[in-house]
Design a protein around this motif. Structure first.
Motif, PDB file in Angstrom:
ATOM      1  N   GLN A 145      -8.750  -2.500  -8.769  1.00 27.36           N
ATOM      2  CA  GLN A 145      -7.360  -2.344  -9.176  1.00 27.36           C
ATOM      3  C   GLN A 145      -7.087  -3.019 -10.517  1.00 27.36           C
ATOM      4  OE1 GLN A 145      -5.155  -3.843  -5.815  1.00 27.36           O
ATOM      5  NE2 GLN A 145      -5.386  -1.953  -4.641  1.00 27.36           N
ATOM      6  N   MET A 146      -7.679  -4.198 -10.716  1.00 33.07           N
ATOM      7  CA  MET A 146      -7.506  -4.889 -11.995  1.00 33.07           C
ATOM      8  C   MET A 146      -8.105  -4.083 -13.130  1.00 33.07           C
ATOM      9  SD  MET A 146      -8.063  -8.962 -11.315  1.00 33.07           S
ATOM     10  CE  MET A 146      -8.844  -9.075  -9.723  1.00 33.07           C
ATOM     11  N   GLN A 147      -9.292  -3.522 -12.891  1.00 36.02           N
ATOM     12  CA  GLN A 147      -9.958  -2.746 -13.937  1.00 36.02           C
ATOM     13  C   GLN A 147      -9.205  -1.459 -14.251  1.00 36.02           C
ATOM     14  OE1 GLN A 147     -13.927  -2.431 -12.329  1.00 36.02           O
ATOM     15  NE2 GLN A 147     -14.554  -4.416 -13.125  1.00 36.02           N
ATOM     16  N   LEU A 148      -8.480  -0.936 -13.268  1.00 34.40           N
ATOM     17  CA  LEU A 148      -7.677   0.270 -13.488  1.00 34.40           C
ATOM     18  C   LEU A 148      -6.275  -0.042 -13.998  1.00 34.40           C
ATOM     19  CD1 LEU A 148      -8.632   2.328 -10.293  1.00 34.40           C
ATOM     20  CD2 LEU A 148      -9.380   2.764 -12.641  1.00 34.40           C
ATOM     21  N   GLY A 149      -5.919  -1.326 -14.026  1.00 35.65           N
ATOM     22  CA  GLY A 149      -4.606  -1.711 -14.529  1.00 35.65           C
ATOM     23  C   GLY A 149      -3.459  -1.385 -13.607  1.00 35.65           C
ATOM     24  N   TRP A 150      -3.714  -1.367 -12.297  1.00 31.63           N
ATOM     25  CA  TRP A 150      -2.687  -0.968 -11.341  1.00 31.63           C
ATOM     26  C   TRP A 150      -1.450  -1.864 -11.382  1.00 31.63           C
ATOM     27  CZ3 TRP A 150      -4.520   1.009  -5.906  1.00 31.63           C
ATOM     28  CH2 TRP A 150      -5.232   2.211  -6.082  1.00 31.63           C
ATOM     29  N   HIS A 151      -1.617  -3.140 -11.669  1.00 34.40           N
ATOM     30  CA  HIS A 151      -0.505  -4.084 -11.571  1.00 34.40           C
ATOM     31  C   HIS A 151       0.023  -4.510 -12.938  1.00 34.40           C
ATOM     32  CE1 HIS A 151      -2.418  -4.286  -7.631  1.00 34.40           C
ATOM     33  NE2 HIS A 151      -1.290  -4.764  -7.150  1.00 34.40           N
ATOM     34  N   ASN A 152      -0.337  -3.809 -13.974  1.00 36.34           N
ATOM     35  CA  ASN A 152       0.096  -4.214 -15.311  1.00 36.34           C
ATOM     36  C   ASN A 152       1.620  -4.216 -15.460  1.00 36.34           C
ATOM     37  OD1 ASN A 152      -2.537  -4.519 -16.018  1.00 36.34           O
ATOM     38  ND2 ASN A 152      -2.671  -2.704 -17.328  1.00 36.34           N
ATOM     39  N   ALA A 153       2.267  -3.152 -14.991  1.00 39.01           N
ATOM     40  CA  ALA A 153       3.724  -3.066 -15.132  1.00 39.01           C
ATOM     41  C   ALA A 153       4.403  -4.196 -14.358  1.00 39.01           C
ATOM     42  CB  ALA A 153       4.219  -1.706 -14.642  1.00 39.01           C
ATOM     43  N   GLN A 154       3.921  -4.466 -13.153  1.00 41.62           N
ATOM     44  CA  GLN A 154       4.492  -5.538 -12.349  1.00 41.62           C
ATOM     45  C   GLN A 154       4.294  -6.892 -13.026  1.00 41.62           C
ATOM     46  OE1 GLN A 154       3.298  -5.653  -8.139  1.00 41.62           O
ATOM     47  NE2 GLN A 154       3.063  -7.855  -8.360  1.00 41.62           N
ATOM     48  N   ASN A 155       3.087  -7.146 -13.534  1.00 44.15           N
ATOM     49  CA  ASN A 155       2.814  -8.412 -14.216  1.00 44.15           C
ATOM     50  C   ASN A 155       3.689  -8.581 -15.452  1.00 44.15           C
ATOM     51  OD1 ASN A 155       0.821  -9.231 -12.375  1.00 44.15           O
ATOM     52  ND2 ASN A 155      -0.791  -8.153 -13.502  1.00 44.15           N
ATOM     53  N   ASN A 156       3.835  -7.525 -16.223  1.00 43.72           N
ATOM     54  CA  ASN A 156       4.667  -7.595 -17.429  1.00 43.72           C
ATOM     55  C   ASN A 156       6.129  -7.877 -17.082  1.00 43.72           C
ATOM     56  OD1 ASN A 156       2.443  -7.054 -19.037  1.00 43.72           O
ATOM     57  ND2 ASN A 156       2.831  -4.852 -19.125  1.00 43.72           N
ATOM     58  N   HIS A 157       6.575  -7.264 -15.990  1.00 44.68           N
ATOM     59  CA  HIS A 157       7.970  -7.473 -15.575  1.00 44.68           C
ATOM     60  C   HIS A 157       8.209  -8.920 -15.149  1.00 44.68           C
ATOM     61  CE1 HIS A 157      11.894  -6.585 -13.838  1.00 44.68           C
ATOM     62  NE2 HIS A 157      11.503  -7.195 -12.724  1.00 44.68           N
ATOM     63  N   ILE A 158       7.306  -9.453 -14.322  1.00 45.43           N
ATOM     64  CA  ILE A 158       7.472 -10.830 -13.855  1.00 45.43           C
ATOM     65  C   ILE A 158       7.372 -11.807 -15.029  1.00 45.43           C
ATOM     66  CG2 ILE A 158       6.451 -12.635 -12.413  1.00 45.43           C
ATOM     67  CD1 ILE A 158       5.627 -10.408 -10.463  1.00 45.43           C
ATOM     68  N   ALA A 159       6.466 -11.524 -15.973  1.00 45.04           N
ATOM     69  CA  ALA A 159       6.359 -12.370 -17.161  1.00 45.04           C
ATOM     70  C   ALA A 159       7.672 -12.389 -17.931  1.00 45.04           C
ATOM     71  CB  ALA A 159       5.223 -11.876 -18.061  1.00 45.04           C
ATOM     72  N   ALA A 160       8.306 -11.224 -18.051  1.00 34.54           N
ATOM     73  CA  ALA A 160       9.581 -11.136 -18.774  1.00 34.54           C
ATOM     74  C   ALA A 160      10.680 -11.917 -18.052  1.00 34.54           C
ATOM     75  CB  ALA A 160       9.992  -9.677 -18.942  1.00 34.54           C
ATOM     76  N   VAL A 161      10.692 -11.839 -16.712  1.00 41.13           N
ATOM     77  CA  VAL A 161      11.686 -12.581 -15.936  1.00 41.13           C
ATOM     78  C   VAL A 161      11.546 -14.080 -16.193  1.00 41.13           C
ATOM     79  CG1 VAL A 161      12.397 -13.230 -13.598  1.00 41.13           C
ATOM     80  CG2 VAL A 161      11.952 -10.825 -14.147  1.00 41.13           C
ATOM     81  N   TYR A 162      10.304 -14.565 -16.176  1.00 40.28           N
ATOM     82  CA  TYR A 162      10.086 -15.999 -16.375  1.00 40.28           C
ATOM     83  C   TYR A 162      10.219 -16.414 -17.839  1.00 40.28           C
ATOM     84  CZ  TYR A 162       9.195 -17.327 -11.611  1.00 40.28           C
ATOM     85  OH  TYR A 162       9.368 -17.620 -10.276  1.00 40.28           O
ATOM     86  N   ASP A 163       9.969 -15.513 -18.747  1.00 42.75           N
ATOM     87  CA  ASP A 163      10.246 -15.814 -20.148  1.00 42.75           C
ATOM     88  C   ASP A 163      11.729 -16.147 -20.329  1.00 42.75           C
ATOM     89  OD1 ASP A 163       7.670 -15.526 -21.058  1.00 42.75           O
ATOM     90  OD2 ASP A 163       7.936 -13.478 -21.796  1.00 42.75           O
ATOM     91  N   SER A 164      12.584 -15.355 -19.692  1.00 38.60           N
ATOM     92  CA  SER A 164      14.028 -15.591 -19.817  1.00 38.60           C
ATOM     93  C   SER A 164      14.460 -16.841 -19.056  1.00 38.60           C
ATOM     94  CB  SER A 164      14.800 -14.372 -19.300  1.00 38.60           C
ATOM     95  OG  SER A 164      14.568 -14.175 -17.909  1.00 38.60           O
ATOM     96  N   PHE A 165      13.702 -17.204 -18.023  1.00 36.41           N
ATOM     97  CA  PHE A 165      14.019 -18.357 -17.181  1.00 36.41           C
ATOM     98  C   PHE A 165      13.444 -19.655 -17.753  1.00 36.41           C
ATOM     99  CE2 PHE A 165      13.334 -20.162 -12.619  1.00 36.41           C
ATOM    100  CZ  PHE A 165      14.490 -20.927 -12.730  1.00 36.41           C
ATOM    101  N   ALA A 166      12.523 -19.544 -18.695  1.00 38.65           N
ATOM    102  CA  ALA A 166      11.759 -20.694 -19.180  1.00 38.65           C
ATOM    103  C   ALA A 166      12.623 -21.860 -19.666  1.00 38.65           C
ATOM    104  CB  ALA A 166      10.794 -20.250 -20.274  1.00 38.65           C
ATOM    105  N   PRO A 167      13.679 -21.640 -20.468  1.00 39.62           N
ATOM    106  CA  PRO A 167      14.457 -22.781 -20.974  1.00 39.62           C
ATOM    107  C   PRO A 167      15.069 -23.644 -19.876  1.00 39.62           C
ATOM    108  CG  PRO A 167      14.942 -20.812 -22.245  1.00 39.62           C
ATOM    109  CD  PRO A 167      14.141 -20.363 -21.055  1.00 39.62           C
ATOM    110  N   ALA A 168      15.421 -23.020 -18.737  1.00 41.88           N
ATOM    111  CA  ALA A 168      16.085 -23.768 -17.663  1.00 41.88           C
ATOM    112  C   ALA A 168      15.135 -24.183 -16.548  1.00 41.88           C
ATOM    113  CB  ALA A 168      17.210 -22.913 -17.066  1.00 41.88           C
ATOM    114  N   TYR A 169      13.899 -23.733 -16.605  1.00 36.75           N
ATOM    115  CA  TYR A 169      13.001 -23.885 -15.451  1.00 36.75           C
ATOM    116  C   TYR A 169      12.730 -25.342 -15.115  1.00 36.75           C
ATOM    117  CZ  TYR A 169       9.043 -23.445 -12.312  1.00 36.75           C
ATOM    118  OH  TYR A 169       8.222 -23.546 -11.224  1.00 36.75           O
ATOM    119  N   HIS A 170      12.456 -26.160 -16.116  1.00 39.68           N
ATOM    120  CA  HIS A 170      12.042 -27.533 -15.823  1.00 39.68           C
ATOM    121  C   HIS A 170      13.148 -28.319 -15.125  1.00 39.68           C
ATOM    122  CE1 HIS A 170       8.963 -30.594 -16.222  1.00 39.68           C
ATOM    123  NE2 HIS A 170       9.904 -31.472 -16.572  1.00 39.68           N
TER     124      HIS A 170
END
Length: 529
Positions: A316-341
């Motif tokens: 699945q990793m080699q086929l990129g099955w979870h790329n969209a999901q990973n990118n989405h979660i990364a974006a969510v945490y990018d926006s959350f980063a300033p307040a996370y700590h």
């Protein structure tokens, strides 16, 4: 998932393997609630028509166990090529691997410097065998020759069969007969703990190798036994040679696996590669004497069930099955980063990390998986623990936090399931507040790899999420924000052999501002025995 196991059929074929081949079936090891495996058989004579019918069934993917080469009477290379032409997803080895033989290994060895037995003029003993042979067929005590005259005589006798690929004459390596399973894990190639064949005491050197009789009948009767190669540097030499051989024949990158047969030279400790077998004998009946299941059961964390999930997650990793999901979660945490700590400091998760740091050894090197803004590094520093901390996280913005620069020697950006595979060994591996983003297949693969790479301890937390929380997060952040409760998965994974669980407690973690519900989780720590 519904998975089709495609096996070579022995129908109408007089094969010596039929007596010993009870056919693989992961159903023996994996509950049907996790995966459903259905076996189908393909004959060489009717392969296309049979594959056409199989592909009409509703399978999510195919696990290919067909093994025959062109000169065999059983389905293999050609049938696999046809299956590939159907555009279906195939787990395990491609036709390009099935078509490889010992001559391909010899050619690859010359290009990359892989150590394989040569044919040194005037050096004896030598072993004479078919270049397209497998399963130690046609090998017997007379395969070992001590003079040029014996070699000439043996070659002449074997040439009567007019084999397609010819005959190999090689230096016979005096030493131990060994093997190692090689598996692709994400984009890495990893060799499991090697096995060696233990022959009866006082077995002459010229008889301490695998003939057909030795490999099957003598092993089955317990005359020849197995032992794990744990002694260094022999273990590392065998694993390194196995990985090098797998890469050398050019089949990595397709979710492949193999068993590499080697001989460990007695006088030098050098590992000589003899053969790269494209299909390890894994998922056979429990208690079988074929060896490969023993390695997986004893040495792969989580056993056969986690081993299969590693194969599937890799594909699945080699086929990129979870790329969209990973990118989405990364974006969510990018926006959350300033307040996370600030949120972390007011959560029970902070206290759990402090508890582990205060009460358990975390000195040395620490791999902090899903390290976020560097909370674990801060805790270790405040506790005065002498540790070199390395981090993995999906969110680039989280890794811009001051704690990362202060307390982490190195960080890498990307999905944990990808990066953990090539993270290297560390004394301790930790992971807090992130494993719920993985589905069960990737969770098992990540957990197995954590145990493989940790020299001393594995410490993590799994969120005990209820459906209200999971659905609330989906409504808030969209369908790509996957969450899972892995409490049951941890129980099914079990405690790997060679480890002990020293802590497991359920804790309140935080009150979710999104769902207005309390979130609990299990904090766990495992240590090597």
């Amino acid at each position: 998932m519904k998975i089709c196991l495609i096996n070579s059929s022995y129908e109408g074929v007089d094969s010596p393997f039929e007596k010993y081949d009870e056919f693989p079936d992961p159903n023996r090891y994996i509950p049907k609630e996790r995966h459903e495996f259905v076996t189908r058989y393909v004959t060489k004579a009717n392969a296309r028509a049979e594959i056409d019918e199989i592909c009409k069934e509703n399978f999510d993917l195919f696990m290919n166990y067909m093994w025959g080469i062109e000169s065999d009477d059983v389905a293999g290379v050609e049938a696999t090529r046809y299956l590939e032409s159907k555009g279906v997803i195939i787990l395990t080895n491609p036709s390009t691997f099935l078509a490889k033989n010992k001559l391909d290994l010899q050619k690859a060895a010359k290009k990359c410097g892989l150590r394989v037995p040569g044919n040194t003029p005037g050096k004896y003993p030598k072993i004479v065998k078919y270049a397209d042979g497998y399963g130690s067929l046609n090998l017997d005590e007379n395969s070992i020759c001590y003079t040029e005259e014996e070699v000439i005589k043996r070659v002449a006798m074997m040439q009567k069969d007019n084999t397609t690929f010819g005959i190999l004459v090689q230096d016979y390596i005096i030493g131990k007969e060994c093997s190692a399973i090689v598996v692709e894990m994400g984009r890495e190639v990893v060799a499991l703990t090697p096995l060696q064949y233990v022959f009866p005491e006082n077995t002459p050197d010229n008889e301490a190798f695998l003939t057909w009789h030795n490999k099957f009948e003598a092993v089955d009767k317990g005359i020849i036994k197995y032992a794990f190669v744990e002694e260094e540097p022999h273990k590392a030499n065998l694993q390194s040679a196995a990985v090098e051989a797998f890469k050398a024949i050019g089949v990595s990158g397709g979710g492949a696996w193999a068993r590499v047969d080697m001989r460990l030279e007695e006088s030098t400790g050098h590992a000589y590669v003899i053969e790269v077998n494209c299909i390890p004998v894994v998922f056979y009946p429990k208690g079988n004497t074929l060896g490969d299941d023993l390695v997986v059961e004893e040495k792969f964390p989580g056993g056969q069930a986690a081993f299969f999930d590693m194969l599937l997650a890799t594909k699945q990793m080699q086929l990129g099955w979870h790329n969209a999901q990973n990118n989405h979660i990364a974006a969510v945490y990018d926006s959350f980063a300033p307040a996370y700590h600030a949120v972390w400091e007011n959560s029970e998760l902070c206290n759990i990390q402090k508890f582990f740091s205060a009460n358990y050894d975390l000195s040395g090197t620490v791999l902090d998986v899903a390290c976020g803004t560097g909370a674990m590094g801060q805790v270790l520093h405040e506790q005065g623990i002498q540790a070199e901390v390395f981090g993995i996280d999906l969110s680039p913005c989280m890794l811009e936090a001051p704690n990362i620069k202060k307390y982490y020697k190195e960080v890498r950006v990307g999905p944990m399931q990808d990066l953990i595979m090539g993270a290297g060994e560390h004394d301790h591996i930790t992971c807090f507040g992130a494993l719920h983003f993985l589905d069960t297949v990737h969770f098992n693969a990540v957990l197995a790899r954590m145990f493989m790479l940790a020299r001393k301890s594995v410490t993590f937390e799994v969120d005990d999420l209820d459906d209200a929380y999971i659905q609330g997060i989906l409504r808030k952040h969209g369908d790509l924000t996957f969450n899972a409760n892995h409490v049951q998965a941890v129980a099914e994974f079990g405690i790997p052999k060679g480890w002990k669980r020293v802590y497991s407690e359920r804790h309140f973690l935080y009150s979710s501002p999104t769902t207005k519900t309390d979130v609990y989780g299990y904090a766990m720590r495992y240590e090597r025995l």
